[in-house]
Design a protein around this motif. Structure first.
Motif, PDB file in Angstrom:
ATOM      1  N   PHE A 161      42.396  35.741  38.938  1.00  0.00           N
ATOM      2  CA  PHE A 161      41.051  34.871  38.667  1.00  0.00           C
ATOM      3  C   PHE A 161      41.888  34.525  36.670  1.00  0.00           C
ATOM      4  O   PHE A 161      41.781  33.980  36.715  1.00  0.00           O
ATOM      5  CB  PHE A 161      40.349  36.544  37.568  1.00  0.00           C
ATOM      6  N   CYS A 177      34.093  34.582  39.718  1.00  0.00           N
ATOM      7  CA  CYS A 177      34.758  35.878  39.599  1.00  0.00           C
ATOM      8  C   CYS A 177      33.869  36.960  39.842  1.00  0.00           C
ATOM      9  O   CYS A 177      34.238  37.802  40.763  1.00  0.00           O
ATOM     10  CB  CYS A 177      35.325  35.654  38.502  1.00  0.00           C
ATOM     11  N   SER A 294      44.100  36.277  47.271  1.00  0.00           N
ATOM     12  CA  SER A 294      45.418  36.045  46.347  1.00  0.00           C
ATOM     13  C   SER A 294      46.350  36.304  46.046  1.00  0.00           C
ATOM     14  O   SER A 294      47.891  36.382  44.789  1.00  0.00           O
ATOM     15  CB  SER A 294      44.082  37.158  45.524  1.00  0.00           C
ATOM     16  N   LEU A 313      39.281  29.910  43.818  1.00  0.00           N
ATOM     17  CA  LEU A 313      38.070  30.324  43.189  1.00  0.00           C
ATOM     18  C   LEU A 313      36.789  29.929  42.881  1.00  0.00           C
ATOM     19  O   LEU A 313      35.821  31.188  43.553  1.00  0.00           O
ATOM     20  CB  LEU A 313      38.355  30.851  41.756  1.00  0.00           C
TER      21      LEU A 313
END
Length: 334
Positions: A161, A177, A294, A313
């Motif tokens: 993030f 997020c 990630s 994202l």
């Protein structure tokens, strides 16, 4: 074992001595292959090309390799294509030299899977057949309820993030997020340790993605890399496959639906999904998707498949929304 390039002549001599080939060229690293646990080398010989793999000469490593050989034989007997192991002159399929060991595979001509309706059906059918014929095959014990990508580590997701914000995610990044985080919260409930007792277990491949399936002339030429194979939830393989083959590259809802239906329909020709597997599948696939993105982005210096963290994202938020909707559609009898 990782063999330095200046030791390739030693590898060639070992192949020549133990396999009896009249000619063995200097092995070269297999282009594009991961060389993490063992080195993969292409060796040209008078009997054709072979893939040579070197290993640390450790009893646990070699026991695991022997299991992979038994599994490879079993798959071949049941009509699933594999890369055949070449026996040495003494009949053994592992050559042990000093502190390292070598395995030689017949080189299979082909290319990694390209996602098309045809290849998705073949890949789904092959995985279903794999699970069907290997369900009761003896394998090394491990806790089948534990699998890779069963959860997304909070620290890893937080780092992702922050990278998205630094890459220009803007105000929308917080909403995206939160959307992904809400999906992961629902996934954690569906995939809790208590719920995993509901999922059927057996022998799984453990790494079912396009790079581990070679295709030639539109047909599956070989199933590769059995090093993660072992006791596990069939859902683990399915989640990995759906994420990697059906969801990874698209955010188009119609395309995502079409791809997953093609794959799962072919899979269920051989093994039907239970209600509990259906209810958890898209949560498991989403967890794998978020965790792998990630993890991979930092390793690739913030850019994966042409997208930076902010773009990923946004894509993950759309993909998780679609997967959440699909998961909530599952009802008893569907």
């Amino acid at each position: 074992m990782t063999t330095p390039l200046d030791s390739m002549d030693i590898v060639a001599e070992v192949i020549r001595t133990h396999y009896g080939f009249a000619r063995v060229g200097r092995p070269e690293p297999l282009p594009g292959a991961h060389q993490r646990r063992h080195q993969k080398l292409v060796a040209a010989t008078s009997e054709g090309p072979f893939l040579a793999k070197t290993y640390v000469r450790d009893p646990y490593v070699l026991d695991d390799l022997r299991f992979q050989h038994r599994l490879s034989d079993h798959l071949s007997r049941h009509g699933l294509p594999i890369a055949h192991i070449q026996p040495a002159r003494n009949g053994k399929r592992i050559v042990e030299v000093d502190d390292w060991a070598l395995e030689l595979q017949v080189f299979v001509q082909g290319e990694p899977m390209r996602v098309t309706p045809g290849t998705l059906a073949i890949a789904g059918g092959a995985l279903g057949r794999f699970h069907e014929v290997c369900r009761d095959l003896p394998r090394p014990p491990r806790d089948a309820r534990l699998w890779r990508f069963s959860e997304v580590p909070r620290g890893l997701f937080a780092q992702f993030f922050n990278s998205a914000c630094e890459a220009g995610g803007g105000p929308g990044a917080i909403e995206q997020c939160n959307q992904v985080a809400l999906f992961l919260h629902s996934a954690a409930k569906a995939l809790s340790i208590e719920n995993r007792d509901r999922f059927e277990t057996g022998l799984i491949h453990g790494d079912w993605h396009g790079g581990n399936m070679l295709f030639h002339d539109g047909q599956l030429a070989a199933i590769l890399d059995l090093e993660f194979a072992g006791d596990g939830c069939f859902l683990e393989d399915l989640a990995y496959a759906v994420s990697s083959l059906c969801i990874r590259t698209s955010t188009d809802a119609a395309k995502l639906t079409q791809r997953t239906e093609q794959f799962l329909h072919a899979y269920e020709v051989h093994r039907r999904l239970s209600f509990y597997e259906r209810a958890a599948l898209f949560y498991a696939a989403g967890v794998k998707q978020v965790a792998s993105i990630s993890y991979q982005l930092p390793l690739l210096e913030g850019r994966l498949a042409g997208h930076n963290a902010a773009e990923w994202l946004e894509r993950l938020a759309l993909q998780c929304e679609w997967m959440h909707e699909r998961a909530r559609e599952i009802r008893p009898g569907t």
